[in-house]
Write an enzyme that holds these catalytic residues in place. Structure first.
Site, short mmCIF file in Angstrom:
data_model
loop_
_atom_site.label_atom_id
_atom_site.label_comp_id
_atom_site.label_asym_id
_atom_site.label_seq_id
_atom_site.Cartn_x
_atom_site.Cartn_y
_atom_site.Cartn_z
N LYS A 105 -43.23 6.90 41.05
CA LYS A 105 -43.86 8.18 40.71
C LYS A 105 -43.36 9.23 41.68
O LYS A 105 -42.92 8.88 42.78
CB LYS A 105 -45.39 8.06 40.83
CG LYS A 105 -46.15 9.03 39.95
CD LYS A 105 -46.23 8.51 38.53
CE LYS A 105 -46.98 9.43 37.61
NZ LYS A 105 -47.22 8.81 36.30
N GLY B 245 -56.15 17.21 23.28
CA GLY B 245 -54.84 17.69 23.70
C GLY B 245 -53.76 16.87 23.02
O GLY B 245 -53.95 16.40 21.89
N ASN B 246 -52.65 16.66 23.70
CA ASN B 246 -51.54 15.92 23.11
C ASN B 246 -51.97 14.53 22.64
O ASN B 246 -51.80 14.17 21.48
CB ASN B 246 -50.41 15.84 24.14
CG ASN B 246 -49.23 15.06 23.60
OD1 ASN B 246 -48.78 15.30 22.49
ND2 ASN B 246 -48.75 14.11 24.37
N GLY C 41 -55.09 13.18 22.36
CA GLY C 41 -56.26 13.18 21.48
C GLY C 41 -55.95 13.63 20.05
O GLY C 41 -56.46 13.05 19.08
P1 NAD Z 1 -53.63 17.60 27.49
O1 NAD Z 1 -53.71 18.55 28.63
O2 NAD Z 1 -52.69 17.87 26.36
O3 NAD Z 1 -55.09 17.42 26.83
C1 NAD Z 1 -56.28 17.26 27.54
C2 NAD Z 1 -57.43 17.69 26.65
O4 NAD Z 1 -58.66 17.40 27.31
C3 NAD Z 1 -57.47 19.18 26.33
O5 NAD Z 1 -57.74 19.35 24.95
C4 NAD Z 1 -58.64 19.69 27.16
O6 NAD Z 1 -59.28 20.81 26.56
C5 NAD Z 1 -59.53 18.50 27.13
N1 NAD Z 1 -60.57 18.51 28.19
C6 NAD Z 1 -60.49 18.98 29.45
N2 NAD Z 1 -61.68 18.86 30.04
C7 NAD Z 1 -62.51 18.31 29.15
C8 NAD Z 1 -63.88 17.94 29.17
N3 NAD Z 1 -64.62 18.13 30.26
N4 NAD Z 1 -64.40 17.39 28.07
C9 NAD Z 1 -63.66 17.20 26.96
N5 NAD Z 1 -62.38 17.54 26.88
C10 NAD Z 1 -61.81 18.08 27.95
O7 NAD Z 1 -53.34 16.19 28.15
P2 NAD Z 1 -52.79 14.86 27.46
O8 NAD Z 1 -51.32 14.79 27.66
O9 NAD Z 1 -53.33 14.72 26.09
O10 NAD Z 1 -53.43 13.77 28.43
C11 NAD Z 1 -54.81 13.41 28.34
C12 NAD Z 1 -55.04 12.14 29.14
O11 NAD Z 1 -54.19 11.13 28.65
C13 NAD Z 1 -54.73 12.26 30.64
O12 NAD Z 1 -55.60 11.42 31.35
C14 NAD Z 1 -53.32 11.72 30.72
O13 NAD Z 1 -53.05 11.21 32.02
C15 NAD Z 1 -53.40 10.61 29.71
N6 NAD Z 1 -52.08 10.20 29.23
C16 NAD Z 1 -51.33 11.01 28.45
C17 NAD Z 1 -50.07 10.59 28.04
C18 NAD Z 1 -49.24 11.45 27.13
O14 NAD Z 1 -48.17 10.97 26.72
N7 NAD Z 1 -49.64 12.66 26.79
C19 NAD Z 1 -49.58 9.34 28.44
C20 NAD Z 1 -50.37 8.52 29.24
C21 NAD Z 1 -51.62 8.97 29.63
#
Ligand code: NAD
Length: 415
Positions: free
Chosen positions: A105, A219-220, A222
């Site tokens: 990392k 987000g991405n 979800g």
């Molecule tokens: P993102 O920033 O695109 O989305 C995060 C979402 O969470 C946003 O819609 C935001 O509004 C929402 N959010 C923030 N605070 C909140 C709260 N208190 N209650 C409800 N919703 C809330 O991020 P992402 O890329 O979708 O990542 C989300 C999680 O998934 C993180 O923990 C990330 O580490 C993990 N993750 C993502 C990936 C990936 O490929 N995108 C891979 C592995 C892990």
């Protein structure tokens, strides 16, 4: 506070797995620390002509199973200990997926929201000029993470290629498609999560067609979880939330229309035909599948006894605290732990590396098929350990991963 240091938490999780496996002391001690770490000081010319100094890190946690792999974060709160913890988790994630890779990392302490694109480009290139000597397709392969983008990966790949004097797309993954990115990377995390959810439903005897889903964080990860839960498993999304609030309709919400609404308005809030729901209430809905896809520590000892979902698919990293894990396990809630459930992203990153090495690119169907095979195999490995040792799924995943890394170290003659 010591207990909030993520690296200490990572070491404690390892200790639990080491004990369950009966790991010898030398192997355990060697796994408690990164094998190599580099701290760098970067000088970057800002747009106003001044020079700003940044600190950056790259941690190569363990490479017994192959080149280290893991993201780069540009974040104001980045510290060496955060990077170490994330590098340890990457080691377990690649091992549980049985990828021929280790874990690493990196990051730079900076606030990218206050920087212009040209300042970000100079920072990205400066970082590679420093860590370029320790990374490479056969050594250590970074990827995007918090606040780093495909464009940043493109600049970094270009700088590394310029330093080496040849085109080296395999030095980094998450690149834009025209520079050697892989098809299927954008939705890989959620897709992988849905494949393991399908396998969990099978062993639990749960029908996915019409099963209900609540998604925290739109987000991405979800958003794709919402559309793919319907597309791949025939599930019905009944609730979703983001940082501004949540929406609920027990009869079901059209996930594509909700994604469109979020893109248009910036939030899921006020989606027609739904009622508002708080994030706390969403977590406690009586649904078949709960998908935490936002933040860490949302399922804690305060609410774990109220979670009514049958399956929790952790797309977010660290959404469940260790105390909550035990409560959920005792109550029979089936948890798909983060480093298994969200490993689709790193798996397709690995596919990107493979395609770069071959200089030959796969059609989307091949990426999906191979991802499905990898996720299904990993689920079954963890589930068998869970059953055999009667431990919760997270500990089972740790046991599978740590045993694999330990075996590679032994075969190499390190321990
Ligand atoms: P993102 O920033 O695109 O989305 C995060 C979402 O969470 C946003 O819609 C935001 O509004 C929402 N959010 C923030 N605070 C909140 C709260 N208190 N209650 C409800 N919703 C809330 O991020 P992402 O890329 O979708 O990542 C989300 C999680 O998934 C993180 O923990 C990330 O580490 C993990 N993750 C993502 C990936 C990936 O490929 N995108 C891979 C592995 C892990």
């Amino acid at each position: 506070m010591a207990e909030l240091n993520p690296f200490k938490i990572a070491q404690e999780q390892l200790a639990e797995a080491a004990q369950a496996l009966g790991l010898d002391d030398a192997t355990h001690e060697a796994l408690r620390w990164p094998m190599r770490e580099m701290t760098v000081t970067l000088t970057v010319r800002m747009d106003d002509g001044s020079v700003k100094v940044f600190r950056g890190y790259r941690v190569q946690y363990n490479d017994a199973r192959g080149p280290t792999k893991g993201g780069l974060r540009f974040h104001p709160q980045e510290t060496l200990d955060t990077v170490r913890a994330l590098a340890a988790w990457m080691t377990w994630k690649t091992a549980v997926m049985d990828l021929p890779l280790g874990g690493g990392k990196g990051g730079v302490t900076c606030n990218p929201k206050e920087m212009s694109p040209s300042e970000l480009e100079r920072l990205s290139r400066a970082f590679i000029r420093q860590v370029g000597r320790i990374i490479g397709p056969e050594k250590d392969v970074p990827a995007p993470d918090v606040y780093t983008t495909p464009q940043i990966m493109a600049w970094m790949m270009d700088e590394f290629s310029a330093l080496r004097g040849y085109n080296a797309p395999g030095v980094i993954t998450g690149k834009p498609l025209p520079l050697g990115g892989s098809l299927g990377r954008v939705d890989a995390t959620a897709r992988g999560g849905m494949y393991v959810t399908r396998e969990a439903a099978k062993v639990l005897g749960l029908k996915t067609e019409g099963a209900t889903v609540a998604i925290q964080g739109f987000g991405n990860a979800g958003q794709f979880a919402a559309t793919l839960s319907k597309e791949l498993l025939g599930m019905k999304v009944v609730a979703a939330s983001d940082s501004r609030g949540g929406v609920y309709n027990p009869k079901g919400i059209d996930p594509h229309a909700l994604v469109e609404h979020k893109q248009r308005t910036g939030s899921v809030v006020d989606f027609p035909g739904t009622e508002p729901i708080s994030n706390e209430d969403l977590l406690q809905l009586k649904v078949d599948l709960l998908v935490p896809a936002a933040l860490e520590n949302v399922i804690t000892d305060q609410n774990a006894d109220k979670i009514q979902a049958k399956i929790v698919c952790e797309l977010a990293n660290g959404p469940t605290t260790p105390e909550a894990d035990k409560i959920l396990h005792d109550r029979g809630v089936f948890v798909l732990p983060d480093f298994l459930a969200n490993a689709g992203g790193v798996t397709v990153s690995y596919f990107e590396q493979v395609q770069n090495a071959y200089n030959y690119y796969w059609p989307l169907e091949d990426v999906h098929k191979r991802l499905d095979q990898k996720m299904t195999k990993a689920f079954n490995d963890v589930y068998e350990t869970h059953k055999k040792h009667n431990v919760h799924m997270r500990l089972a995943a740790y046991m599978v991963a740590v045993a694999r890394v330990a075996e590679a170290m032994k075969l190499r003659g390190w321990v």
